[in-house]
Write a protein that holds these residues in place. Structure first.
Motif, short mmCIF file in Angstrom:
data_model
loop_
_atom_site.label_atom_id
_atom_site.label_comp_id
_atom_site.label_asym_id
_atom_site.label_seq_id
_atom_site.Cartn_x
_atom_site.Cartn_y
_atom_site.Cartn_z
N PRO A 1 0.80 -1.23 0.00
CA PRO A 1 0.00 0.00 0.00
C PRO A 1 0.84 1.28 0.00
O PRO A 1 0.37 2.32 -0.46
CB PRO A 1 -0.83 -0.11 1.28
N THR A 2 2.06 1.20 0.52
CA THR A 2 2.92 2.38 0.53
C THR A 2 3.63 2.58 -0.81
O THR A 2 4.20 3.64 -1.05
CB THR A 2 3.99 2.25 1.63
N GLY A 3 3.61 1.54 -1.66
CA GLY A 3 4.28 1.62 -2.95
C GLY A 3 5.77 1.40 -2.91
O GLY A 3 6.45 1.47 -3.95
N MET A 4 6.33 1.11 -1.73
CA MET A 4 7.78 0.95 -1.61
C MET A 4 8.26 -0.40 -2.14
O MET A 4 9.32 -0.50 -2.75
CB MET A 4 8.21 1.11 -0.15
N TRP A 5 7.48 -1.47 -1.89
CA TRP A 5 7.91 -2.81 -2.25
C TRP A 5 6.82 -3.53 -3.04
O TRP A 5 5.64 -3.24 -2.90
CB TRP A 5 8.22 -3.63 -1.00
N ILE A 6 7.25 -4.50 -3.82
CA ILE A 6 6.36 -5.44 -4.48
C ILE A 6 6.75 -6.82 -3.97
O ILE A 6 7.91 -7.22 -4.04
CB ILE A 6 6.49 -5.37 -6.00
N ALA A 7 5.77 -7.54 -3.40
CA ALA A 7 6.02 -8.90 -2.90
C ALA A 7 5.70 -9.90 -4.01
O ALA A 7 4.66 -9.78 -4.67
CB ALA A 7 5.17 -9.18 -1.67
N ILE A 8 6.57 -10.86 -4.19
CA ILE A 8 6.42 -11.85 -5.26
C ILE A 8 6.65 -13.24 -4.71
O ILE A 8 7.64 -13.49 -4.01
CB ILE A 8 7.41 -11.59 -6.41
N VAL A 9 5.71 -14.14 -4.95
CA VAL A 9 5.94 -15.56 -4.68
C VAL A 9 6.54 -16.16 -5.94
O VAL A 9 5.93 -16.12 -7.01
CB VAL A 9 4.64 -16.29 -4.30
N ARG A 10 7.74 -16.70 -5.82
CA ARG A 10 8.43 -17.24 -7.00
C ARG A 10 9.17 -18.52 -6.63
O ARG A 10 9.47 -18.77 -5.46
CB ARG A 10 9.40 -16.22 -7.59
N ARG A 11 9.45 -19.30 -7.63
CA ARG A 11 10.22 -20.53 -7.42
C ARG A 11 11.27 -20.65 -8.50
O ARG A 11 11.10 -20.17 -9.63
CB ARG A 11 9.30 -21.74 -7.44
N GLU A 12 12.36 -21.29 -8.14
CA GLU A 12 13.40 -21.56 -9.13
C GLU A 12 12.89 -22.62 -10.12
O GLU A 12 12.22 -23.57 -9.72
CB GLU A 12 14.67 -22.05 -8.44
N THR A 13 13.21 -22.45 -11.37
CA THR A 13 12.74 -23.39 -12.39
C THR A 13 13.33 -24.78 -12.21
O THR A 13 12.79 -25.76 -12.74
CB THR A 13 13.07 -22.87 -13.80
N VAL A 14 14.41 -24.90 -11.45
CA VAL A 14 15.02 -26.21 -11.20
C VAL A 14 14.59 -26.79 -9.85
O VAL A 14 14.98 -27.89 -9.50
CB VAL A 14 16.57 -26.11 -11.25
#
Length: 244
Positions: free
Chosen positions: A142-155
């Motif tokens: 909401p503050t615009g400072m960060w974007i949270a991402i759920v990610r995984r390595e392709t391996v």
């Protein structure tokens, strides 16, 4: 909720026999003042998912089989961003851009990457591209400072992690170090200090989902017990933050 708190945007599925739109999710809203509900569009049998308000309340974003749509409430302007996976739009706090996910082909495999669409230039450009990762969820604070991402390595497909990326893409930071587990349903606290999420482990007898609260500054994780789909709510008097 609309940013002004007057309307609720939601998906509606008609289950009545004989309807042309039976079983199709459509976009409706509820007006708090009048107590009435109505479809957003006249084409009530148009399949619509993942509705979101822009923070300034001027735009709606939603997905259809064609891709991601942006709809301007003031004049009915409609834009289509073609998208393979029907990604949810994550709005910038200034309502001038969105971050979305889409799959691209790499070495004959599809890899989910991030893209930014600028509403003024109407240009779609890669955001923090990295073909070593699949990006599964994205939520702007909401503050615009960060974007949270759920990610995984392709391996390493048996686990994912939560990453933080600056809104301009200048900095990336690993927030979690979960082993053999999976995160989903990200929800930022309104002050941007905490992140709520679902978590479950693959190496247990049952896939029991736990709620966790993560301190953005320290990375400290607090387990809130069994549950799923967490969200934050405001309490205006006094102004405090609570999790549900």
């Amino acid at each position: 909720w609309s940013p002004d708190g007057q309307r609720v945007l939601y998906e509606n599925i008609n289950l009545h026999d004989g309807s042309s739109s039976i079983g199709i999710p459509t976009l409706w809203w509820f007006n708090l003042d009048s107590g009435k509900t109505q479809p957003v569009f006249q084409e009530v049998d148009l399949p619509v998912l993942n509705p979101r308000w822009s923070p300034n309340g001027a735009w709606l974003s939603y997905t259809t089989p064609e891709g991601i749509h942006l709809y301007r409430l003031e004049n009915g302007e409609s834009r289509l961003i073609k998208n393979r996976i029907g990604s949810v739009a994550s709005w910038a706090t200034n309502s001038r851009s969105i971050i979305i996910r889409d799959s691209i082909e790499n070495e004959k495999k599809l890899v989910t990457q991030l893209f930014r669409y600028d509403l003024i230039s109407q240009q779609l450009t890669p955001f923090a591209p990295d073909l070593a990762f699949e990006n599964l969820l994205v939520e702007t604070s909401p503050t615009g400072m960060w974007i949270a991402i759920v990610r995984r390595e392709t391996v390493r497909l048996n686990e994912n992690q939560i990453w933080l990326i600056r809104a301009d893409g200048s900095e990336q930071r690993l927030l979690t170090t979960l082993e053999n587990g999976y995160y989903s349903n990200l929800s930022w606290s309104p002050d941007g200090k905490y992140l709520l999420c679902d978590m479950y482990l693959f190496n247990t007898a049952t896939l029991k989902t736990h709620l966790q609260r993560i301190d953005i500054k320290t990375g400290e994780v607090s387990d809130l017990g069994a549950g799923f789909s967490p969200s934050w709510v405001w309490s205006d008097a006094p102004r405090s933050l609570n999790a549900q």
